[in-house]
Write an enzyme that holds these catalytic residues in place. Structure first.
Site, PDB file in Angstrom:
ATOM      1  N   ASN A 404      12.823  -3.242  -0.079  1.00 27.79           N
ATOM      2  CA  ASN A 404      12.001  -4.174   0.698  1.00 27.79           C
ATOM      3  C   ASN A 404      10.607  -3.241   0.915  1.00 27.79           C
ATOM      4  O   ASN A 404      10.852  -2.044   1.774  1.00 27.79           O
ATOM      5  CB  ASN A 404      12.655  -4.199   2.024  1.00 27.79           C
ATOM      6  CG  ASN A 404      11.771  -4.829   3.023  1.00 27.79           C
ATOM      7  OD1 ASN A 404      10.581  -5.372   2.676  1.00 27.79           O
ATOM      8  ND2 ASN A 404      12.502  -4.862   4.409  1.00 27.79           N
ATOM      9  N   TRP A 405       9.481  -3.534   0.419  1.00 25.69           N
ATOM     10  CA  TRP A 405       8.487  -2.580   0.234  1.00 25.69           C
ATOM     11  C   TRP A 405       7.505  -2.989   1.710  1.00 25.69           C
ATOM     12  O   TRP A 405       6.759  -2.090   2.145  1.00 25.69           O
ATOM     13  CB  TRP A 405       7.244  -3.288  -0.563  1.00 25.69           C
ATOM     14  CG  TRP A 405       7.474  -2.845  -1.989  1.00 25.69           C
ATOM     15  CD1 TRP A 405       8.776  -2.225  -2.635  1.00 25.69           C
ATOM     16  CD2 TRP A 405       6.840  -2.893  -3.355  1.00 25.69           C
ATOM     17  NE1 TRP A 405       8.780  -2.081  -3.874  1.00 25.69           N
ATOM     18  CE2 TRP A 405       7.702  -2.593  -4.266  1.00 25.69           C
ATOM     19  CE3 TRP A 405       5.736  -3.412  -3.684  1.00 25.69           C
ATOM     20  CZ2 TRP A 405       7.407  -2.423  -5.781  1.00 25.69           C
ATOM     21  CZ3 TRP A 405       5.090  -3.381  -5.021  1.00 25.69           C
ATOM     22  CH2 TRP A 405       6.068  -2.910  -6.027  1.00 25.69           C
ATOM     23  N   LYS A 406       7.863  -3.899   2.382  1.00 22.97           N
ATOM     24  CA  LYS A 406       7.331  -4.125   3.839  1.00 22.97           C
ATOM     25  C   LYS A 406       5.528  -4.178   3.514  1.00 22.97           C
ATOM     26  O   LYS A 406       5.375  -4.766   2.605  1.00 22.97           O
ATOM     27  CB  LYS A 406       7.666  -3.136   4.784  1.00 22.97           C
ATOM     28  CG  LYS A 406       9.039  -3.036   5.043  1.00 22.97           C
ATOM     29  CD  LYS A 406       9.429  -2.216   6.147  1.00 22.97           C
ATOM     30  CE  LYS A 406      11.039  -2.238   6.170  1.00 22.97           C
ATOM     31  NZ  LYS A 406      11.649  -1.277   7.144  1.00 22.97           N
ATOM     32  N   HIS A 491      14.437 -10.693   8.596  1.00 19.81           N
ATOM     33  CA  HIS A 491      14.630  -9.269   8.847  1.00 19.81           C
ATOM     34  C   HIS A 491      14.257  -9.006  10.297  1.00 19.81           C
ATOM     35  O   HIS A 491      13.436  -9.623  10.909  1.00 19.81           O
ATOM     36  CB  HIS A 491      13.459  -8.520   8.024  1.00 19.81           C
ATOM     37  CG  HIS A 491      13.336  -7.123   8.157  1.00 19.81           C
ATOM     38  ND1 HIS A 491      12.816  -6.378   8.960  1.00 19.81           N
ATOM     39  CD2 HIS A 491      14.119  -6.140   7.064  1.00 19.81           C
ATOM     40  CE1 HIS A 491      13.224  -5.030   8.759  1.00 19.81           C
ATOM     41  NE2 HIS A 491      13.585  -5.036   7.457  1.00 19.81           N
ATOM     42  N   GLU A 493      12.390  -6.972  11.793  1.00 19.57           N
ATOM     43  CA  GLU A 493      10.970  -6.992  12.109  1.00 19.57           C
ATOM     44  C   GLU A 493      10.393  -8.173  12.422  1.00 19.57           C
ATOM     45  O   GLU A 493       9.425  -8.470  13.348  1.00 19.57           O
ATOM     46  CB  GLU A 493      10.182  -6.066  11.263  1.00 19.57           C
ATOM     47  CG  GLU A 493      10.546  -4.445  10.936  1.00 19.57           C
ATOM     48  CD  GLU A 493      10.540  -4.041   9.976  1.00 19.57           C
ATOM     49  OE1 GLU A 493       9.910  -4.258   8.956  1.00 19.57           O
ATOM     50  OE2 GLU A 493      10.982  -2.777   9.884  1.00 19.57           O
ATOM     51  N   GLU A 563      21.537  -4.683   8.733  1.00 19.66           N
ATOM     52  CA  GLU A 563      20.725  -3.545   9.052  1.00 19.66           C
ATOM     53  C   GLU A 563      20.813  -3.212  10.432  1.00 19.66           C
ATOM     54  O   GLU A 563      20.063  -4.112  11.298  1.00 19.66           O
ATOM     55  CB  GLU A 563      19.219  -3.939   8.599  1.00 19.66           C
ATOM     56  CG  GLU A 563      19.177  -4.218   7.260  1.00 19.66           C
ATOM     57  CD  GLU A 563      17.765  -4.116   6.604  1.00 19.66           C
ATOM     58  OE1 GLU A 563      17.624  -3.470   5.675  1.00 19.66           O
ATOM     59  OE2 GLU A 563      16.975  -4.860   7.286  1.00 19.66           O
ATOM     60  N   GLY A 569      14.198   2.725   9.552  1.00 22.78           N
ATOM     61  CA  GLY A 569      12.892   3.750   9.504  1.00 22.78           C
ATOM     62  C   GLY A 569      13.179   4.624  10.502  1.00 22.78           C
ATOM     63  O   GLY A 569      12.004   5.376  10.701  1.00 22.78           O
ATOM     64  N   SER A 609      17.462   3.363   6.731  1.00 20.19           N
ATOM     65  CA  SER A 609      17.560   4.886   6.343  1.00 20.19           C
ATOM     66  C   SER A 609      18.377   5.323   5.161  1.00 20.19           C
ATOM     67  O   SER A 609      19.180   6.279   5.307  1.00 20.19           O
ATOM     68  CB  SER A 609      17.781   5.697   7.768  1.00 20.19           C
ATOM     69  OG  SER A 609      16.829   5.277   8.455  1.00 20.19           O
ATOM     70  N   GLY A 630      14.142   0.090   2.385  1.00 24.70           N
ATOM     71  CA  GLY A 630      12.680   0.070   2.821  1.00 24.70           C
ATOM     72  C   GLY A 630      11.990   1.393   2.288  1.00 24.70           C
ATOM     73  O   GLY A 630      11.624   1.337   1.238  1.00 24.70           O
ATOM     74  N   GLY A 631      11.816   2.365   3.085  1.00 22.52           N
ATOM     75  CA  GLY A 631      10.860   3.504   2.833  1.00 22.52           C
ATOM     76  C   GLY A 631      11.446   3.848   1.591  1.00 22.52           C
ATOM     77  O   GLY A 631      10.312   4.350   0.719  1.00 22.52           O
TER      78      GLY A 631
HETATM   79  P1  PGA Z   1      14.466   1.586   5.846  1.00 23.45           P
HETATM   80  O1  PGA Z   1      14.319  -0.100   6.268  1.00 23.45           O
HETATM   81  O2  PGA Z   1      15.284   1.776   4.875  1.00 23.45           O
HETATM   82  O3  PGA Z   1      12.907   2.029   5.764  1.00 23.45           O
HETATM   83  O4  PGA Z   1      15.251   2.026   7.082  1.00 23.45           O
HETATM   84  C1  PGA Z   1      15.203  -0.701   5.548  1.00 23.45           C
HETATM   85  C2  PGA Z   1      14.792  -2.185   5.924  1.00 23.45           C
HETATM   86  O5  PGA Z   1      14.184  -2.496   7.016  1.00 23.45           O
HETATM   87  O6  PGA Z   1      15.071  -3.264   5.082  1.00 23.45           O
END
Ligand code: PGA
Length: 647
Positions: A404-406, A491, A493, A563, A569, A609, A630-631
């Site tokens: 997930n590149w966001k 998600h 966010e 999640e 993150g 994470s 994500g990251g």
């Molecule tokens: P993260 O994000 O791996 O950076 O914690 C995961 C996500 O939000 O899908």
């Protein structure tokens, strides 16, 4: 908070509906009389036949009682909440009209058990309506006492029970008598009080001889012997099938020196016709129609008095019969001459035994069944040590690592990253499904070169509208047209920063599926919710709010991503045990909703994470089927490190 509000409202509504439905159901004739009063007040009285009002009374009471029960058990949540809202949506304005114009003094919502004024009733309905709105807004928040697979038992048993009770009370008399003529009442004293000008419910109780015009009330109420009153509010509609038994009773009364009177509100002509047709030789009194309907819910019915006290009441279907032996004995030597057994405790015990107990047993059995099912699953998983990432034969569901590149990577950087991944994974085939979810602008370009048999391509969002004037939005159809196959929805966010509600997400899921996009649906709790121990409740509500409406076939196309928001993150990962525990719970509620087979086939990813260092431990858990990254998906090497956890 929302959940509390919904559940308190639903329980209060349940109590009111059960009570009011029950008191109406046990007195079908009383409910019919009330319904007729309403129709007359609306000037519709003459258009509706009696059988229709009686049928409507029985069905209305059964519906009200059943809705109350469904609210109590939390079954058929959508339908129940909507019907409750509909019912109160109709009743509230109706009772406002009643309060303003006062055509009927008592609305009859609790039968004769609790009498409210019209304004009290209206206020009660306003409060109930507010509660019904709350429940209808979030029906899925009602906790259930019986699982979906067994709820048909509650539904059918409730329906059958209440209809049987209504039919029995119609055949006999109301199970509970809340009116001022119940067995054991001292009518004489009440009537004397009324005569002294004191407050009393017998203001209209007058029995006037139809032969002499004489007022016989005092004589009949003060008679120290037995008095039999054959009460028939309307002789024209009275059931005359038991006339032989009635005539026998009259004869017996005459022989024993007891008074026997027919009492009616009908005309002299009607009495004449009754006498002629049935050979009735007993004298008749005339009385007020409402008094007679209140006295006994049967037309005709028999009321036995002694010294002004009501000793017994019988519907025309259950008249006492006199065999030869009985016919020669005076009443005081017989069972029927004594005060009828009208014990409330016995009736309550009957209801407990026939209705409450079976439902309690069902609830306990259902909960135990669900619990053992869950235990069995858990055990099976524990035993199945080989059920790990290396044993592909046993793993039916797909393992996936999704990136997930966001809001990262410009177009050029994104293309470069995708190319690198493409080359790497083509050279060394992964042991799991791999997906990259990128910003919209990358999709069309990446789709040109990405080998989608190895790496799936997806968007991070799509609109909740199909098309049109929604500036800045990107529809599911547009996403699909780029060549992408997946979309992340829900998600945290997006839920938090863009206020995406379960309802909006529900729409998005439907549109995504309509356009053949595979949905990666995210759920997860905040830190505060985890600390309050509410994580299970939260994920369940998120599923119920947006994807549990899907058919089994459509649900099978969904990938779930758990999640925990506090781990996204932040560098804080849920421990493998913590993650496994909630993944197993998520699978168990999917099993409860769609059955074990669907649950076993559903891919549930972990996100938050997740990196190459912790992925192997997380992915080794039986209920964790990969990750949403994500990251660590922004660098090909990091992402590949996580994919390699499935090696
Ligand atoms: P993260 O994000 O791996 O950076 O914690 C995961 C996500 O939000 O899908």
């Amino acid at each position: 908070m929302k959940s509390w509000l919904v559940n308190i409202s639903r329980l209060l509504l349940a109590v009111v509906f059960i009570l009011s439905g029950f008191v109406k159901a046990i007195d079908p004739l009383g409910t019919q009389y009330k319904l007729t009063d309403y129709l007359i007040a609306m000037q519709l009285g003459s258009y509706i036949p009696e059988w229709a009002t009686l049928g409507a009374a029985v069905l209305l009471a059964a519906l009200e009682f059943s809705l109350g029960l469904f609210l109590l058990f939390g079954v058929h949540k959508q339908l129940t909440s909507r019907l409750t809202l509909l019912m109160l949506g109709v009743m509230t304005p109706l009772t406002l009209w009643l309060a303003l114009t006062n055509p009927i003094s008592d609305c009859g919502c609790f039968g004769d058990a609790i009498v409210l004024t019209n304004w009290q009733t209206f206020l009660k309905n306003v409060v109930l309506l507010a509660m019904a709105v709350i429940v209808a807004c979030w029906p899925e928040k009602m906790f259930r006492f019986v699982s979906e697979s067994n709820q048909w038992l509650v539904t059918n048993y409730t329906g059958v029970f209440i209809l049987v009770v209504s039919a029995y009370c119609l055949y006999d008399l109301p199970l509970f008598d809340f009116r001022p003529y119940r067995v054991g009442t001292d009518l004489k004293t009440g009537w004397q009080k009324m005569m002294e000008g004191k407050d009393s419910p017998y203001a209209d109780l007058f029995l006037e001889s139809m032969d002499t015009g004489e007022d016989l009330t005092e004589q009949l109420l003060c008679d120290t012997g037995y008095v039999m009153l054959l009460v028939a509010p309307h002789l024209e509609q009275a059931d005359d099938s038991r006339f032989d038994l009635i005539n026998e009773l009259n004869e017996y009364a005459r022989e024993q020196g007891y008074a026997f009177y027919g009492v009616t509100a009908s005309s002299e002509q009607a009495v004449e016709r009754w006498r002629e047709a049935l050979g009735a030789e007993y004298p008749f009194c005339q009385a007020d129609d409402i008094v007679l309907k209140t006295m006994i819910r049967s037309n005709p019915g028999l009321v036995l008095l002694k010294n002004g006290v009501v000793l017994g009441k019988w519907s025309h279907n259950r008249l006492p019969s006199l065999d030869d032996e009985r016919a020669s004995q005076p009443l005081n030597e017989q069972e029927i001459g004594r005060r009828q057994d009208d014990s409330t405790a016995k009736k309550v015990a009957w209801i407990l035994g026939w209705f409450v107990l079976p439902l309690v047993i069902l609830t306990i059995a259902d909960r135990t069944w669900m619990w053992t099912k869950w235990l069995r699953r858990k055990k099976k998983q524990e035993k199945n040590v080989s059920f790990n990432i290396n044993n592909k034969e046993k793993i039916m569901r797909k393992k996936i690592v999704a990136g997930n590149w966001k809001m990262n990577m410009n177009l050029q950087d994104g293309i470069a990253l995708a190319k690198e991944l493409n080359e790497t994974l083509k050279a060394e085939k992964p042991n799991c499904g791999v997906v990259i979810c990128t910003p919209f602008i990358h999709l069309a370009s990446i789709a040109q070169f990405l080998d989608q048999s190895i790496i799936g391509l997806g968007a991070e969002n799509c609109a909740d509208k199909e098309k049109g004037a929604f500036t800045g939005e990107v529809s599911a159809e547009m996403v699909k047209s780029t060549g992408a196959q997946y979309v992340i929805l829900g998600h945290s966010e997006r839920r938090e920063y863009y206020k995406e509600t379960p309802e909006i997400l529900k729409e998005k899921v439907l549109l995504a599926q309509k356009n053949d996009l595979k949905v990666i649906f995210c759920i997860g709790e905040s830190l505060a919710e985890r600390e309050a121990g509410k994580q299970n409740e939260v994920v369940k509500a998120e599923l119920e709010g947006s994807v549990f409406n899907l058919s089994e076939e459509d649900f099978r196309k969904i990938v779930i991503a758990y999640e925990p928001i506090w781990a996204i993150g932040t560098g804080k990962t849920a421990t493998a045990e913590q993650a496994e525990e909630i993944h197993a719970y998520i699978r168990s509620i999917i099993a409860e909703k769609y059955g074990q087979a669907v649950a076993d086939d559903t891919t549930i990813l972990y996100g938050g994470s997740c990196k190459a260092s912790n992925a192997p431990e997380l992915f080794a858990k039986p209920d964790i089927d990969g990750g949403l990254i994500g990251g660590a998906s922004l660098k090909a090497a990091d992402f590949k490190g996580i994919i390699d956890a499935f090696k």
